[in-house]
Each structure stands twice: as structure tokens, then as C-alpha cells.
Design a protein around this motif. Structure first.
Motif, PDB file in Angstrom:
ATOM      1  N   THR A 151       2.484   1.994  -3.410  1.00  0.00           N
ATOM      2  CA  THR A 151       1.686   2.423  -4.209  1.00  0.00           C
ATOM      3  C   THR A 151       1.471   3.741  -4.109  1.00  0.00           C
ATOM      4  O   THR A 151       1.600   4.551  -5.031  1.00  0.00           O
ATOM      5  CB  THR A 151       0.393   1.671  -4.252  1.00  0.00           C
ATOM      6  OG1 THR A 151       0.643   0.149  -4.542  1.00  0.00           O
ATOM      7  CG2 THR A 151      -0.550   2.063  -5.345  1.00  0.00           C
ATOM      8  N   GLY A 202       0.703  -1.234   0.039  1.00  0.00           N
ATOM      9  CA  GLY A 202       0.051   0.016  -0.156  1.00  0.00           C
ATOM     10  C   GLY A 202       0.896   1.068   0.041  1.00  0.00           C
ATOM     11  O   GLY A 202       0.594   2.042  -0.745  1.00  0.00           O
ATOM     12  N   THR A 220      -3.140   1.153   3.703  1.00  0.00           N
ATOM     13  CA  THR A 220      -2.037   1.615   4.504  1.00  0.00           C
ATOM     14  C   THR A 220      -2.867   1.864   5.799  1.00  0.00           C
ATOM     15  O   THR A 220      -2.568   1.171   6.760  1.00  0.00           O
ATOM     16  CB  THR A 220      -1.210   2.597   3.936  1.00  0.00           C
ATOM     17  OG1 THR A 220      -0.744   2.258   2.714  1.00  0.00           O
ATOM     18  CG2 THR A 220      -0.387   2.902   5.061  1.00  0.00           C
ATOM     19  N   TRP A 247       7.191   3.566   4.940  1.00  0.00           N
ATOM     20  CA  TRP A 247       7.424   2.239   4.463  1.00  0.00           C
ATOM     21  C   TRP A 247       8.518   1.451   5.061  1.00  0.00           C
ATOM     22  O   TRP A 247       8.390   0.403   5.515  1.00  0.00           O
ATOM     23  CB  TRP A 247       7.940   2.202   2.773  1.00  0.00           C
ATOM     24  CG  TRP A 247       8.094   0.874   2.214  1.00  0.00           C
ATOM     25  CD1 TRP A 247       7.189   0.140   1.535  1.00  0.00           C
ATOM     26  CD2 TRP A 247       9.308  -0.055   2.292  1.00  0.00           C
ATOM     27  NE1 TRP A 247       7.389  -0.931   1.393  1.00  0.00           N
ATOM     28  CE2 TRP A 247       8.888  -1.143   1.645  1.00  0.00           C
ATOM     29  CE3 TRP A 247      10.715   0.234   2.738  1.00  0.00           C
ATOM     30  CZ2 TRP A 247       9.924  -2.252   1.518  1.00  0.00           C
ATOM     31  CZ3 TRP A 247      11.552  -0.695   2.386  1.00  0.00           C
ATOM     32  CH2 TRP A 247      11.210  -2.002   1.714  1.00  0.00           C
ATOM     33  N   GLY A 253      -3.262   3.081  -2.678  1.00  0.00           N
ATOM     34  CA  GLY A 253      -2.365   2.787  -1.589  1.00  0.00           C
ATOM     35  C   GLY A 253      -2.617   3.185  -0.238  1.00  0.00           C
ATOM     36  O   GLY A 253      -2.362   2.572   0.680  1.00  0.00           O
TER      37      GLY A 253
END
Length: 506
Positions: free
Chosen positions: A335, A332, A370, A466, A366
Motif C-alpha cells: 500500500t 502495508g 509496516t 517488501w 501502508g
């Protein structure tokens, strides 16, 4: 989930919808507010930042308020305060009064999320919490879809005041319906509030966000007006964190961060929310000021992103019950970074609007995989007694990040405009908004460059999220034998179930 849990979940989406709509609708209005109230874009950023800070200020008190007044009275009181703040914001006469009334809204709205999330998660077993989060996440679909479009239409055809007054019918309906849906709970007048913790945390966050918000006007971080509030705010927050582990009833029980996935979840939510929500003011500013188009168009361009976010959220929050949250959230974030970075790469003075909308949808996909999935994964290992403390901490972190990200991106955009379009003087984007179409065209390329780099800053924050997401749980949720009987949790000021003693945090 049984019928009563679904009914409760659907009702709680009303409160969440109010909060999300009020955030997204005000972002679309920022360029118009800056022009009508004769102030800069950094000051207008406080219309969102002050609201988010008020949310943060009251969120840690949710457990105490629920215990002191009872869950139903607390939730309905918060709805009433939020609705009253919306009415007052519509009557604001200058930027100061608007910010003050937004604080009133935030004080009411800040109680809705932690109370609502705790009620929702306690109604289902751990293995079904992803499903409940998908229901609780519906405002993420509906709010950004309704808010910008409706707000843009109101700005173009009525007045910015109506973007706050539209909360009234939903707020009144939610208060009346809540008397039927929410079960009554007993109040405990002897509940204690960590007042010193409150006096450390709230001013600390406010000072830190203020310091970030003036970086654009002061020319960078290494100046007195920026460093003094930043350092003072950081010191107060650090003092709060040190004290929270040494008192029996802290405002926020930080010990829940030791639960598997909680610390990583909180860090991921903080970085992603700062980057994502901080970027919300960029596209409306680009459409209305750089391109000279309507607020309605600015809101309409956000529809693909809102739809993609909501649809992916419904899939991803169920998926984290069955597969690795680390995989779901990691994909996610990747993206969302790709969509945001691509937008920044292609943006210039005449970029195709359909292209921007498509790339926004990529970012939305994304985002849907998330934020809520991260919260579901982080809360998976929490016991029923720890849910209130955990959800209060996560929502506090999330809204602190919204305030911080909004201030940071607004300041960055203000500084970038001064750097790329110095001919506008101190007026910046607001001065550009007042230019005639032919004069604005001369600055369009330079202003588009400023917007591009502001978007790039947002992409960097998303990318950092991330890295922290790599520490989320890597397995599937434990299977459950079925839903428990419906229960309404009674929250305690220490973050646990009322009436159950909890040892002091060490």
C-alpha cells in the motif's frame, strides 16, 4: 494489560513524542533554513542526518547507561539532555552550530527509544506485545500531526528558532512526571562499556552517511570524495560486526538476529525507514520552492498522511497478535509503495494539492501497517532477557536507516535539480527559493520533474522492503494466560537482565 502497565505506556509516549516531533518539524523547515543560513539543501539535510546519527551513536550504549546509572536516572537524564539541546538549537547562529546542537539533542533522544521500548515490552507477556506497541506507537500519530503544522505556522509567523523551542514545555513536564511514574532502580558502577565497539560503529556510520550526502554535489558515486568515506565507513562497520560476535560484552549483541524473525524484521525496518523518512523533505521542498506556497500549507498537506498512519498503526499492531505478521506487513508495504508511486506519477508543476493529500493518506495507511508491526513481530520470539538487546538493535537499525535515507534522498534531489534545471547553477533549490514568482515559474516544470524522480527513488526502497518482509513469521502469537505482575527491567551492558550472567556470543 493492567492499570500500571497502561500508565507506564502512556508516560513513555511523551519521550517518543518529543523525538518524532523534532524529526518532522525540522523537515518542514529545511527550505527556510537553507535560505536563512545561506547553504545548500544537501548541507541542510545534515540537520536531520546529524540528529539521526547522534541517535544511533548513543542507542547501543543504552543498556550500559541504564546499568551504570539506574533506569530512572538514565531515562530522566536523557530527557534533560534532549530538552537542553532543543534550547541550544534555537540559539544557533550558523549551519555548523545548528548541526552541533542537533547532535546534542540526538544524544539525549537516542536513549529514550531503546530504554522506553524495553520497559514497555517487558511489562507485558509476548502475546500482548502488539497491544503495548500500539500504545508506544501513538507518537507516530501525534508527532507527524502536530510537528509539521505547528512548525509551518511558526515559520510563517515567528521564526525557525521556535521549531526547537516548542520542545521545552513537553520536555520539562516529562522530566517532572517521570520522577513519579518511573520506579527507582539500583545503579551498578562496575558495568563495562564496549568502548572499542563504539569507536568502530559510530565513525563508520557517520563516514558512510557523509559519503552518501555528497553524491549529489560530486556528480555520482564513482568519485573520490564519495568513495573514500563510503569504503572507510563500510570497513569500520564490518569490523564492528566481526568483533561483536567475538567479545563477551559487545556494544550490540548481534546474536539476537538468530531469533526467528529478527533478521528479516531488521532488514525490513532498515529499507522501509530509509525510503519513507528519506522522502519527508520532498513535499515541503515542492510546496515552498517549486510552487512558492507557505510552510503552513506544506505542514497541513501532511495531516491526512499522519492521521492515516496513526489510525492504521492502532489496528495493525493489535492485528499481528492474531494473524500472520507476514500478511499484515506485506499488505502495508504494498500500500505504501502504491501511494508513493502514484504521487510520483501525477506530480507536475500544478498538481492538485487535495490529490497529493489523498495519495499521502494511502502511503500513511501502508506505513501504519509496516514499521511498528514489523518490530512487534520481530521481537515476538525474544525472551525477557533478550528484549533489551533486541529492541536496542531494532531502534539502532531504524535510526541508522533514517540518517542514511535522508542523506541519500537529499543528495538525489540535489543531483536531479542540477540535471533538470541547470540554469539555476550551483544554487539549485536554494537559488530557486530566492527567485521572484515570475522567474520561478520558468523553472517550475523542471523542478517538478526532479521532485518526481526523487519520489520514485523512495518508492524503490519501499519496494525492496517488501522482499525482506517475506521472511517474517507467518503465524499468530502464542496465547498467554494473563499479564505478569508489573516489572521494571534492569538492563545489563550485555543486553540482558542485570545480575544474570550471559555466555559470550560466538
Amino acid at each position: 494489560m493492567d492499570r500500571s502497565a497502561y500508565r507506564l505506556g502512556w508516560y513513555l509516549t511523551l519521550g517518543g513524542l518529543l523525538v518524532v516531533i523534532d524529526t518532522t518539524v525540522s523537515v518542514v523547515a529545511m527550505p527556510r533554513l537553507a535560505e536563512d543560513l545561506d547553504t545548500g539543501i544537501a548541507a541542510i539535510g545534515w540537520v536531520t542526518s546529524a540528529y539521526a546519527l547522534a541517535l544511533v551513536a548513543v542507542m547501543p550504549t543504552a543498556a550500559w547507561v541504564a546499568e551504570r546509572f539506574g533506569t530512572r536516572r538514565a531515562y530522566l537524564g536523557a530527557l534533560t539532555l534532549f530538552t537542553a539541546g532543543s534550547l541550544l538549537a534555537g540559539y544557533a547562529w550558523d549551519i555548523g552550530s545548528l548541526i552541533a546542537f542537533r547532535v546534542v539533542q540526538g544524544l539525549g533522544g537516542g536513549l529514550l527509544n531503546p530504554l522506553g521500548m524495553a520497559i514497555a515490552l517487558a511489562a507485558v507477556p509476548p502475546g500482548r506485545r502488539g497491544r503495548m506497541m500500539s500504545l508506544a506507537g501513538l507518537p507516530v500519530l501525534l508527532g507527524p500531526l502536530i510537528g509539521p503544522v505547528l512548525g509551518g505556522a511558526l515559520l510563517d509567523h515567528a521564526s525557525w528558532r521556535w521549531i526547537f523551542w516548542i520542545n521545552m514545555p513537553v520536555g520539562v513536564a516529562a522530566v517532572l512526571l517521570g520522577r513519579w511514574v518511573l520506579p527507582a532502580t539500583n545503579a551498578q558502577p562496575g558495568a563495562r562499556l564496549d568502548l572499542l565497539g563504539l569507536l568502530l560503529l559510530c565513525p563508520g556510520l557517520a563516514l558512510a552517511v557523509f559519503g552518501l550526502s555528497v553524491t549529489g554535489d560530486q556528480g555520482g558515486l564513482l568519485t573520490g570524495p564519495v568513495l573514500v568515506p563510503l569504503v572507510a565507513g563500510a570497513a569500520l562497520v564490518a569490523a564492528f560486526a566481526w568483533r561483536a560476535g567475538r567479545v563477551p560484552h559487545p556494544l550490540l549483541r548481534l546474536s539476537v538476529l538468530r531469533s526467528p524473525g529478527m533478521a528479516a524484521g531488521a532488514a525490513t525496518v532498515a529499507l522501509f525507514a530509509a525510503g519513507y523518512f528519506g522522502s519527508f523533505l520532498i513535499l515541503p521542498a515542492y510546496v515552498q520552492i517549486v510552487r512558492g506556497d507557505s510552510a503552513t500549507l506544506a505542514g497541513t498537506l501532511g495531516i491526512p498522511q499522519a492521521v492515516a498512519t496513526g489510525l492504521m498503526l492502532q489496528v495493525a499492531t493489535r492485528l499481528v497478535d492474531r494473524v500472520s505478521p507476514r500478511l499484515v506487513v506485506g499488505l502495508g508495504i504494498a500500500t505504501a509503495v502504491a501511494g508513493t508511486a502514484a504521487r510520483a506519477a501525477v506530480l507536475d508543476a500544478d498538481t492538485s494539492y487535495p490529490l497529493l493529500a489523498v495519495l499521502g493518506a494511502v502511503t500513511g495507511l501502508g506505513t501504519g501497517a509496516t514499521l511498528m508491526p514489523t518490530m512487534a513481530a520481530a521481537s515476538r520470539a525474544l525472551s525477557r532477557d533478550d528484549i533489551p538487546a533486541g529492541t536496542t538493535l531494532l531502534t539502532t537499525v531504524s535510526n541508522s536507516a533514517v540518517a542514511t535515507g535522508t542523506a541519500l534522498i537529499a543528495a538525489a534531489l540535489s543531483w536531479l535539480v542540477g540535471r533538470f534545471a541547470p540554469g539555476l547553477g550551483e544554487g539549485g533549490l536554494v537559488a530557486a527559493a530566492r527567485l521572484a514568482a515570475t522567474d520561478r515559474a520558468a523553472y517550475a516544470a523542471d523542478l517538478a520533474q526532479a521532485v518526481r524522480f526523487a519520489l520514485a527513488a523512495s518508492a524503490v526502497l519501499l519496494a525492496l522492503a517488501w522482499l525482506t518482509s517475506r521472511r517474517l513469521p507467518g503465524g499468530r502469537a502464542a496465547p498467554t494466560g494473563g499479564d505478569p505482575p508489573p516489572a521494571e527491567p534492569a538492563l545489563s551492558s550485555a543486553g540482558g537482565a542485570a545480575g544474570r550472567p550471559r555466555p559470550p556470543s560466538r
